[in-house]
Design a protein around this motif. Structure first.
Motif, PDB file in Angstrom:
ATOM      1  N   GLU A   1      53.886  49.614  -0.434  1.00 17.78           N
ATOM      2  CA  GLU A   1      53.138  49.088   0.226  1.00 17.78           C
ATOM      3  C   GLU A   1      52.117  49.432   1.487  1.00 17.78           C
ATOM      4  O   GLU A   1      52.802  50.186   1.791  1.00 17.78           O
ATOM      5  CB  GLU A   1      53.923  47.334   0.618  1.00 17.78           C
ATOM      6  CG  GLU A   1      54.476  46.986  -1.137  1.00 17.78           C
ATOM      7  CD  GLU A   1      54.707  45.154  -0.535  1.00 17.78           C
ATOM      8  OE1 GLU A   1      53.027  44.557  -0.580  1.00 17.78           O
ATOM      9  OE2 GLU A   1      55.374  44.741   0.082  1.00 17.78           O
TER      10      GLU A   1
ATOM     11  N   GLU B   1      54.063  49.182  -6.629  1.00 15.42           N
ATOM     12  CA  GLU B   1      54.871  49.434  -5.309  1.00 15.42           C
ATOM     13  C   GLU B   1      56.197  49.859  -5.678  1.00 15.42           C
ATOM     14  O   GLU B   1      56.476  50.402  -4.921  1.00 15.42           O
ATOM     15  CB  GLU B   1      54.831  48.028  -5.128  1.00 15.42           C
ATOM     16  CG  GLU B   1      53.798  47.265  -4.436  1.00 15.42           C
ATOM     17  CD  GLU B   1      54.112  45.769  -4.215  1.00 15.42           C
ATOM     18  OE1 GLU B   1      55.532  45.160  -4.622  1.00 15.42           O
ATOM     19  OE2 GLU B   1      52.683  45.192  -4.185  1.00 15.42           O
TER      20      GLU B   1
ATOM     21  N   ARG C   1      59.576  49.467  -1.389  1.00 16.67           N
ATOM     22  CA  ARG C   1      58.509  48.750  -1.852  1.00 16.67           C
ATOM     23  C   ARG C   1      57.136  49.655  -1.802  1.00 16.67           C
ATOM     24  O   ARG C   1      56.765  49.610  -0.368  1.00 16.67           O
ATOM     25  CB  ARG C   1      58.111  47.540  -2.398  1.00 16.67           C
ATOM     26  CG  ARG C   1      58.536  46.442  -2.642  1.00 16.67           C
ATOM     27  CD  ARG C   1      58.375  44.877  -2.669  1.00 16.67           C
ATOM     28  NE  ARG C   1      59.362  43.720  -3.014  1.00 16.67           N
ATOM     29  CZ  ARG C   1      59.604  43.117  -3.491  1.00 16.67           C
ATOM     30  NH1 ARG C   1      58.096  42.192  -3.112  1.00 16.67           N
ATOM     31  NH2 ARG C   1      60.907  41.751  -3.769  1.00 16.67           N
TER      32      ARG C   1
ATOM     33  N   ARG D   1      55.604  43.748   6.671  1.00 17.57           N
ATOM     34  CA  ARG D   1      55.550  44.410   5.457  1.00 17.57           C
ATOM     35  C   ARG D   1      55.678  46.163   5.616  1.00 17.57           C
ATOM     36  O   ARG D   1      54.552  46.711   6.170  1.00 17.57           O
ATOM     37  CB  ARG D   1      54.075  43.992   5.266  1.00 17.57           C
ATOM     38  CG  ARG D   1      54.213  44.926   3.469  1.00 17.57           C
ATOM     39  CD  ARG D   1      52.807  43.808   2.894  1.00 17.57           C
ATOM     40  NE  ARG D   1      52.265  42.321   2.953  1.00 17.57           N
ATOM     41  CZ  ARG D   1      52.910  42.236   1.884  1.00 17.57           C
ATOM     42  NH1 ARG D   1      53.704  42.175   0.579  1.00 17.57           N
ATOM     43  NH2 ARG D   1      52.814  40.962   2.157  1.00 17.57           N
TER      44      ARG D   1
HETATM   45 MG    MG Z   1      54.934  41.810  -2.076  1.00 22.34          MG
END
Ligand code: MG
Ligand code: ATP
Length: 418
Positions: free
Chosen positions: A113, A63, A111, A119
């Motif tokens: 992701e 990530e 990150r 998220r």
């Molecule tokens: Mg995580």
């Protein structure tokens, strides 16, 4: 049109009030426990996170935003806040200072992701770190701070889940038991878990793949492998929480996604905002500072995801940090009265009020519409008659009452109505 990168979000002025309210409450809560703010760089040497976060974690293996700078150094945008604080603590010689060391931070974290609700690729954390105290009181204090913060922002329905993942010694035995359990089931599990199996089998318990989760549910629990000291520590943390009146649930499935944890781990979870239910997470990491070449220093801390908190507050229709309207709008009808409106607005700002006046050469009617849109609490309209008299109607928009007030008394009138 150039668009925002995937997984990032703008915070617009209309939403900023909520962020500010959360940040204010976070600061007040941390300061109530004697924590001071720390600010560290957005990027660090890649090695810091490989060592600090752990190179078997998803964060480090998949990530991170890592790149070579123009000097050929490997640089990484911080994926979390703890490693940077640990580095700063060591590098600035704070080990020789007052102990325990207590610091809180606000960071943007990065990150790579798959973006989805809760998220993001750039997100924000409020976190706290407590170094130098090994006893269960420190764990309880950090959890109490987290609990106070969440209660003060008015988030309802979060559950505190805690676990102990023991020390290195407990984990050697536990890892062996996990390997024994997972070995015959590996063919049914995801590729990542197969890699985790040999590198760090405890990571498997953190897999988000539904089939892996199902299999992991039957795995031996770490609590059966705690050594005497770790078991006693965990028991004390629990009794302190109970005495403090903080409700919790022991959940042996919590292992946390980062390598540096030992003993206590905890998460505040909620079901109010869909799948990404962990709003705040943390635990103890007694070996992290050693890994940063510091002398052994116990540590405990947490980080809360700001976007997730805001998502939950939104889902709960919370009123936190609704944007405050301006105190006063001063309208002007013609040239000279517009000039006076400009000056009067400035005077009111210097007297401590928020105030706006026309910048777009609009008609009085359009100015009134704007004042209404921004929710001004008071409106003052100036024309030639007002200039002659040196006084104007001050209209209270909430009560619709108005009174004639001399220019130099307007500030006083607004103040006494507040
Ligand atoms: Mg995580
Ligand atoms: P998850 O299991 O949800 O991936 P994590 O274990 O990776 O979380 P931590 O590294 O402990 O999360 O980060 C602490 C908190 O930061 C999380 O509890 C969550 O609220 C928030 N957070 C983590 N990753 C993201 C992300 N990509 N976008 C938004 N918030 C995040």
């Amino acid at each position: 049109m150039i668009r925002i990168p995937k997984g990032c979000k703008d915070v617009l002025p209309a939403e900023a009030g909520k962020w500010q309210a959360l940040e204010r409450i976070a600061r007040e809560s941390a300061e109530a426990y004697g924590f001071g703010e720390i600010r560290t760089p957005v990027f660090e040497h890649t090695e810091l996170f490989q060592r600090g976060v752990g190179d078997t974690t998803d964060v480090v293996t998949k990530e991170m935003y890592t790149f070579l700078d123009k000097g050929g150094r490997s640089i990484t945008l911080r994926p979390e806040g703890t490693a940077g604080v640990a580095r700063a603590f060591v590098e600035n010689g704070l080990q020789g200072g007052a102990m325990p060391f207590k610091a809180y931070y606000f960071v943007s974290a990065f990150r790579y992701e798959r973006p989805q609700a809760g998220r993001l690729r750039e997100f924000h954390q409020f976190g706290a770190e407590l170094y130098g105290a090994a006893g269960p009181e420190a764990d309880a204090e950090i959890i109490s701070l987290a609990d106070l913060f969440l209660k003060r922002i008015g988030i309802g329905g979060t559950v505190l889940e805690i676990n102990s993942i023991g020390c290195k010694n407990c984990r050697t035995a536990y890892s062996a038991a996990l390997k024994e359990y997972f070995a015959p089931r590996l063919s049914e599990m995801c590729e990542d878990c197969n890699a985790r199996f040999s590198r760090n089998p405890m990571r498997i318990l953190d897999c988000k793949n539904p089939r892996c989760k199902e299999i992991a549910a039957g795995a031996p629990t770490v609590l059966d492998f705690l050594c005497e000291d770790c078991a006693a520590h965990f028991a004390s943390v629990q009794s302190l929480l109970t005495e403090t009146g903080i409700a919790y649930r022991v959940n042996p499935a919590i292992v946390r996604g980062l390598d540096y944890y030992s003993r206590t781990v905890f998460e505040f979870v909620t079901e109010a905002a869909g799948a990404q239910g962990t709003v705040l997470a943390g635990g103890r990491y007694d070996t992290l500072l050693e890994q940063m070449d510091a002398k052994p220093t116990p540590a405990v801390g947490f980080a809360a995801g700001m976007e997730r908190l805001l998502m939950v507050l939104e889902a709960e229709k919370s009123e936190v940090g609704t944007v405050s309207a301006v105190d006063c709008y001063v309208a002007g009808m013609d040239g000279p009265s517009r000039r006076k409106a400009f000056l009067l607005a400035e005077e009111l700002r210097r007297a401590g009020f928020s105030c706006e006046t026309d910048l777009l050469d609009r008609s009085v009617k359009a100015q009134m519409k704007y004042a209404d849109k921004i929710g001004a609490r008071f409106v003052v309209v100036l024309g030639s008659r007002e200039l002659e008299e040196g006084a104007a109607e001050v209209k209270n928009m909430r009560t619709s009452s108005s009174e004639r007030v001399a220019f130099d008394q307007i500030a006083q009138t607004i103040r006494s109505a507040t």
